[in-house]
Design an enzyme around this catalytic site. Structure first.
Site, PDB file in Angstrom:
ATOM      1  N   ASP A   1      -4.984 -18.095  35.514  1.00 19.07           N
ATOM      2  CA  ASP A   1      -4.462 -18.920  36.610  1.00 19.07           C
ATOM      3  C   ASP A   1      -5.570 -19.726  37.296  1.00 19.07           C
ATOM      4  OD1 ASP A   1      -2.419 -20.020  38.052  1.00 19.07           O
ATOM      5  OD2 ASP A   1      -2.351 -18.428  39.565  1.00 19.07           O
TER       6      ASP A   1
ATOM      7  N   HIS B   1      -1.201 -22.701  38.271  1.00 17.74           N
ATOM      8  CA  HIS B   1       0.213 -22.925  38.568  1.00 17.74           C
ATOM      9  C   HIS B   1       0.424 -24.004  39.621  1.00 17.74           C
ATOM     10  CE1 HIS B   1      -0.394 -19.913  41.917  1.00 17.74           C
ATOM     11  NE2 HIS B   1       0.411 -20.755  42.523  1.00 17.74           N
TER      12      HIS B   1
ATOM     13  N   SER C   1      -2.271 -20.948  47.676  1.00 15.43           N
ATOM     14  CA  SER C   1      -2.755 -20.779  46.310  1.00 15.43           C
ATOM     15  C   SER C   1      -3.815 -21.811  45.967  1.00 15.43           C
ATOM     16  CB  SER C   1      -1.596 -20.904  45.318  1.00 15.43           C
ATOM     17  OG  SER C   1      -0.741 -19.795  45.429  1.00 15.43           O
TER      18      SER C   1
END
Length: 413
Positions: A178, A148, A255
């Site tokens: 992911d 993402h 992230s």
């Protein structure tokens, strides 16, 4: 007599002089020894305390073979195992700046790390930019990050801790786990050391490094709170990962960054936070991320097996809820197993004859009592694998063979 008296007083004076000289030499020698020790070892307090503070009890430090030893400065008494781990891995943690152009009238995607600088305001189009993290796993410039973070990006810029900046190329990204792989044209870049996420225990140390909210090279620490958290537990049912849960602070921008153990080895990739929750962060186990990365590097994509069913772990409460629903004709006759709530049309499950209301009780002769077990069997079967299922259908035992298909998923650019 005079001469005798002179000798009498001279002799004690010589003795006293020798004692004073000896004491002075001893003190001077002691000072020289301390001075030499400090000159040779930097800080005597650091040398004496450092071995005890670098790692928690019963933990062996494995020095990375791929990162050069980092010089540690400051008060030696503060050089603990977290400082040592960050010094070892920090140079291999990168900042990823991604941007994408949004067409007029297209709201586009909204991954958590796109903050909306030059946003698509009022449907007029524009540029969306976001910041994430990553870490180098190959000396030739191969980087792991979250899918993402680079989702839909037109440009990906990678900045190393030493200030060097490179244009990144996305080799592949998998929305289901992911995980994404980015490549920069660079050689001899610092590389992380990889740990073993399969042997993690709750209570172990956890250290997160990344760029939360755009604050580069931020470090947080905590413990492993739990392992094997399902995607439904985390609130991302479209993902297929058994997450590591940690209380080390993870925020937007973290992230894609690494989660480390006390030895400075990567055990996970930080990926998710629960909105409104405090002290709850999640990471993808590094062994799972590596497996996905290998497929992305070799083929640019990852195939995931699937059946095409919506299911629920059967408990007395779930059974009562299903059987008492006046708006549904579904009824189950057993208390244990995995109830099929719905079947996707034209799916492998539909082709095999599975129906809503069936209760899966065995797969390949193994008892099934949780939905996570069904998913594990499907993933291990790979695409095209055969699964033998024992189904309870309205109190009758039915045996079916299901051939897994390929999960239809939108490709990440």
């Amino acid at each position: 007599m005079k001469s005798s008296t002179g000798k009498f007083w001279k002799q004690p004076a010589i003795y006293i002089l020798l004692l004073v000289t000896g004491a002075g030499a001893a003190m001077l020698g002691d000072r020289l020894t301390v001075s030499q020790f400090r000159a040779n070892s930097g800080d005597s307090g650091q040398r004496a305390l450092e071995p005890k503070l670098q790692l928690p009890p019963n933990t062996k430090d494995r020095v990375s073979k791929v990162l050069p030893p980092a010089s540690l400065s400051g008060d030696g008494t503060n050089v603990n195992f977290i400082v040592a781990a960050v010094a070892k891995v920090g140079p291999a943690v990168v900042r990823i700046d991604a941007s994408r152009r949004v067409k007029p009238g297209n709201g586009g995607l909204s991954p958590e790390d796109f903050f909306g600088i030059e946003p698509n305001s009022g449907g007029r189009g524009g540029i969306e930019r976001g910041t994430g993290s990553g870490f180098v796993i190959g000396a030739d410039g191969v980087i792991l990050t979250n899918a993402h973070v680079v989702e839909g990006a037109d440009t990906v810029n990678v900045t190393l801790k030493d200030g060097r900046s490179f244009q990144g190329r996305v080799l592949g990204a998998d929305k289901v786990t992911d995980v994404a792989v980015v490549k920069i044209e660079a050689n001899n870049v610092p590389v992380v050391a990889i740990g073993n996420s399969d042997k993690l225990l709750p209570g172990e140390w956890a250290i997160a490094i990344g760029n939360p909210l755009g604050l580069d090279n931020s470090v947080t620490a905590g413990i492993i709170s739990a392992t094997g958290r399902s995607s439904s537990d985390v609130g991302v049912p479209d993902k297929r990962v058994g997450f590591i849960q940690t209380d080390a602070a993870i925020n937007p921008g973290n992230s894609g960054g690494p989660l480390l153990n006390a030895s400075g080895q990567v055990i996970g990739m930080n990926t998710a936070i629960i909105q409104g929750a405090q002290g709850l962060g999640f990471a993808i186990p590094i062994q799972a991320a590596q497996q996905v990365a290998k497929e992305l590097i070799s083929t640019g994509k990852v195939e995931h097996a699937y059946l095409g069913i919506e299911m629920a772990t059967l408990t007395p409460e779930v059974k009562q809820q299903i059987n008492s629903n006046a708006n549904s004709s579904l009824r189950v006759a057993v208390d244990r197993g995995v109830a099929i709530v719905s079947v996707v049309p034209n799916s492998p499950a539909a082709a095999a004859g599975l129906r809503a209301g069936d209760v899966i009780q065995k797969i390949n002769n193994q008892p099934i009592i949780q939905s996570e077990a069904v998913q594990e069997f499907v993933q291990n079967a790979k695409v095209g694998g055969m699964l033998q299922m024992e189904i309870n259908r309205n109190g009758q035992i039915v045996n079916l063979t299901v051939k897994t298909g390929s999960l239809p998923v939108q490709k990440v650019r």
